[in-house]
Design an enzyme around this catalytic site. Structure first.
Site, short mmCIF file in Angstrom:
data_model
loop_
_atom_site.label_atom_id
_atom_site.label_comp_id
_atom_site.label_asym_id
_atom_site.label_seq_id
_atom_site.Cartn_x
_atom_site.Cartn_y
_atom_site.Cartn_z
N ASN A 37 0.90 -1.29 0.01
CA ASN A 37 0.07 -0.02 0.07
C ASN A 37 0.76 1.23 0.05
OD1 ASN A 37 -2.60 0.08 -0.38
ND2 ASN A 37 -3.11 0.55 2.05
N HIS A 122 -16.00 -4.11 8.21
CA HIS A 122 -15.57 -3.00 8.74
C HIS A 122 -16.81 -2.20 9.21
CE1 HIS A 122 -10.99 -2.63 7.56
NE2 HIS A 122 -11.35 -3.81 8.09
N TYR A 160 -8.24 7.22 11.23
CA TYR A 160 -7.96 6.37 10.20
C TYR A 160 -9.27 5.47 9.92
CZ TYR A 160 -7.87 2.74 13.44
OH TYR A 160 -8.52 1.85 14.57
N ASP A 215 -10.00 -2.23 16.54
CA ASP A 215 -8.29 -1.97 15.85
C ASP A 215 -7.83 -0.65 16.60
OD1 ASP A 215 -6.09 -1.73 14.66
OD2 ASP A 215 -6.73 -1.95 12.78
N HIS A 217 -5.19 0.56 16.02
CA HIS A 217 -3.75 0.75 14.98
C HIS A 217 -2.50 1.61 15.74
CE1 HIS A 217 -3.68 1.99 10.71
NE2 HIS A 217 -4.39 0.91 10.56
N GLU A 241 -7.03 -5.31 18.35
CA GLU A 241 -5.94 -5.21 17.48
C GLU A 241 -4.95 -4.28 17.59
OE1 GLU A 241 -7.58 -5.45 13.62
OE2 GLU A 241 -5.78 -4.73 12.56
N GLU A 267 -0.11 -7.37 11.34
CA GLU A 267 -0.30 -6.90 9.97
C GLU A 267 0.79 -6.41 8.97
OE1 GLU A 267 -4.12 -4.46 10.36
OE2 GLU A 267 -2.82 -2.79 9.85
N ARG A 288 -1.78 -11.53 12.68
CA ARG A 288 -2.36 -11.09 11.58
C ARG A 288 -1.53 -10.96 10.18
NH1 ARG A 288 -6.70 -8.81 10.39
NH2 ARG A 288 -6.00 -6.56 10.35
N HIS A 317 -4.53 -10.36 7.50
CA HIS A 317 -5.02 -8.94 7.27
C HIS A 317 -5.53 -9.13 5.84
CE1 HIS A 317 -3.36 -4.76 5.81
NE2 HIS A 317 -4.31 -4.61 6.79
N GLU A 344 -10.14 -11.19 8.02
CA GLU A 344 -10.61 -9.72 7.50
C GLU A 344 -10.97 -9.70 6.01
OE1 GLU A 344 -7.51 -6.75 7.73
OE2 GLU A 344 -9.16 -5.09 8.31
#
Ligand code: CS2
Ligand code: MG
Length: 408
Positions: A37, A122, A160, A215, A217, A241, A267, A288, A317, A344
Site C-alpha cells: 500500500n 468494517h 483512520y 483496531d 492501530h 488489534e 499486519e 495477523r 490481514h 478480515e
C-alpha cells in the site's frame, strides 16, 4: 519444465494493485500479488530489476528452493518490499503447482478443514449513531463478526477509522491526491475516555452473539493499552488489534499481566522473526500477517504452523491493500489451517474489480467460500488491465495536537 517469462502490472480500479504473472514452457501460468500500500512501485521494481531476470529458466515446481534462493540469496533480506516481491513469486508458483496437479491449493496444503471461513467486515461511524447503523447493516447482510471504528468526540480530524471520501465505509484509506500525506490529529485521552463506553453500548444494543473486534492501530503505550484492555473485558471482544506499536514484542507482556482480552497483532510483520517471541510466549491470540508481505504461502504457512503449537489462531490481514489474488491465497490457507480464526474481508466486489480478477470464490452470510478450481482459482484479465495505470497516493500521517509525530 521452465519459467519462460514474467510480467508485472501496476494499477487497478481505485487501487494500485501489483500483479505478477509467471509464464512457463508448458503454457501454464501463475499469478501473484505484490501490492504494498502506497509504496507499490517498489516491489514492482524489485521484481522487474532483480528477481525476474533470475527466475527465467528456473523450474517452477521447485517453489521451496526458489523461495530460499531469493530469501537467503539476498544478503539484505526481509522487509516489506522484498517480502512482498518474494511473496508474489511464491503465490504464482503455488498457482502453477495446483494447475499442474489439477488440484486447488488447499488440497496441496493438506485439504479442507472447513467449508466456509468466518470473515469480519468494517463497521464505521463518524459518531456512535452512525456506527450503530453501520453494524446493523452488516448484521442484516448476515455477518457474524464486525470490526468497530468510530469518530471520537472532540478529536480535531477524522481518525483512520473513518475514512473520508468516496470509499468511506470501504476503508480505502489511500489519498490519491498525491504522495504528500495529509495530517490527522490524535488525542489519546479523548480516545480512552470515549471508546470503552462506545464498545459497551454496541454490545448492549446487538446482544451477546455478534463477534466484536476493535483496531487501536498502534496508538497506545503498553501501560495505556493494558488499562484499556482491562476496562473493555466486560464487552468480551473477539479481539483487540494492534494495541501498541508492533515493533516492540515485549510490550505485550505488561498487557497480558493485566487483561484477558484477546489480542491480535501482525499486519505489518514480514517474517516469522518479527512474531516468534509473541507466539512462543503466547502473548497474542491471533496472528495477523498477510500472505503478501510475509513472503507468500511458503513462509506464511510456517508462521501458521508455529502459531498452531502455541494456541494462536490466524486472522490474516485483508484490508483492500491486497489484491483478490492474495485474498485467494489466504482463502486456501484459511480452508486448510487447523488453527484458523477469522479473515478480515472487505468486499471489493465492484464490477471493475471482478472483471480484472475473475474467480468463483464467493462470500455468503459472513463466510468466505474458496474456489475448487485448480491452483489459486483466480484469473487476471490483461485486456482489462490496460484500462489502469499507477496513480501516486499516500496514507495520512498522525500528529498530536502539539505537533509531535505519532503512529499512523
Ligand atoms: C487496518 C488496515 O485493516 C486493518 O486492520 O489496520 O486497513 C491498514 O490501515 C492498512 O492496511 C494500511 O495500508
Ligand atoms: Mg489493523
Amino acid at each position: 519444465m521452465k519459467i519462460t517469462d514474467a510480467k508485472v502490472f501496476v494499477g487497478g480500479p481505485g487501487k494500485n494493485y501489483v500483479t505478477l504473472k509467471i509464464m512457463t514452457d508448458q503454457g501454464v501460468y501463475g499469478l501473484g500479488d505484490a501490492t504494498l500500500n502506497n509504496r507499490e512501485t517498489l516491489p514492482a521494481a524489485y521484481l522487474h530489476d532483480y528477481l525476474i531476470p533470475n527466475l527465467i529458466g528456473m523450474d517452477p515446481r521447485r517453489s521451496e528452493d526458489i523461495w530460499q534462493f531469493f530469501y537467503r540469496g539476498a544478503y539484505f533480506r526481509r522487509g516489506p518490499i522484498a517480502m512482498a516481491a518474494f511473496g508474489a513469486i511464491d503465490m504464482a508458483l503455488w498457482d502453477i503447482k495446483g494447475k499442474l496437479a489439477g488440484m486447488p491449493v488447499y488440497d496441496l496444503l493438506g485439504g479442507k478443514s472447513r467449508d466456509g471461513a468466518l470473515v469480519y467486515a468494517h463497521a464505521t461511524g463518524v459518531d456512535l449513531e452512525g456506527l450503530f447503523d453501520s453494524v446493523a447493516a452488516y448484521v442484516e447482510q448476515g455477518y457474524k463478526a464486525v470490526r468497530l471504528q468510530c469518530g471520537i468526540p472532540g478529536m480535531p480530524t477524522a481518525s483512520y477509522a473513518v475514512p473520508e471520501g468516496k470509499f468511506a465505509g470501504g476503508d480505502f484509506i489511500t489519498d490519491f491526491s498525491g504522495i504528500i500525506p495529509k495530517t490527522e490529529i490524535w488525542d489519546t485521552d479523548r480516545y480512552l475516555r470515549f471508546m470503552p463506553e462506545a464498545l459497551s453500548k454496541i454490545r448492549e444494543r446487538f446482544g451477546p452473539e455478534l463477534k466484536l473486534l476493535h483496531d487501536v492501530h498502534h496508538r497506545l503505550t503498553p501501560r495505556e493499552a493494558a488499562a484499556f484492555a482491562k476496562e473493555v473485558e466486560p464487552v468480551r471482544l473477539f479481539w483487540l488489534e494492534d494495541p501498541t506499536p508492533a515493533e516492540d514484542q515485549a510490550a505485550l507482556r505488561l498487557l497480558r499481566q493485566h487483561s484477558t482480552t484477546p489480542i491480535a497483532i501482525g499486519e505489518v510483520f514480514n517474517s516469522v522473526w518479527e512474531c516468534n517471541k509473541l507466539i512462543e510466549e503466547e502473548l497474542i491470540d491471533f496472528i495477523r500477517v498477510a500472505v503478501t508481505y510475509a513472503g507468500g504461502i511458503t513462509h506464511a504457512r510456517r508462521i501458521v504452523d508455529l502459531a498452531g503449537l502455541h494456541n494462536v489462531r490466524t486472522g490474516f490481514h485483508g484490508a483492500p491493500s491486497h489484491s483478490p489474488i492474495s485474498m485467494a491465497a489466504q482463502a486456501h490457507l484459511n480452508a486448510w489451517a487447523p488453527n484458523f480464526g477469522i479473515q478480515e474481508y472487505l468486499v471489493l466486489g465492484t464490477p471493475e474489480c471482478d472483471a480484472l480478477f475473475p474467480s468463483d470464490h464467493f462470500l455468503k452470510e459472513g463466510q468466505f467460500f474458496v474456489s475448487d478450481a485448480p491452483g489459486l482459482g483466480i484469473d487476471f484479465d490483461e485486456g482489462e488491465a490496460k484500462r489502469y495505470s499507477y496513480k501516486p497516493g499516500s496514507h495520512p500521517v498522525v500528529r498530536l495536537e502539539d505537533g509531535t509525530l505519532w503512529n499512523y
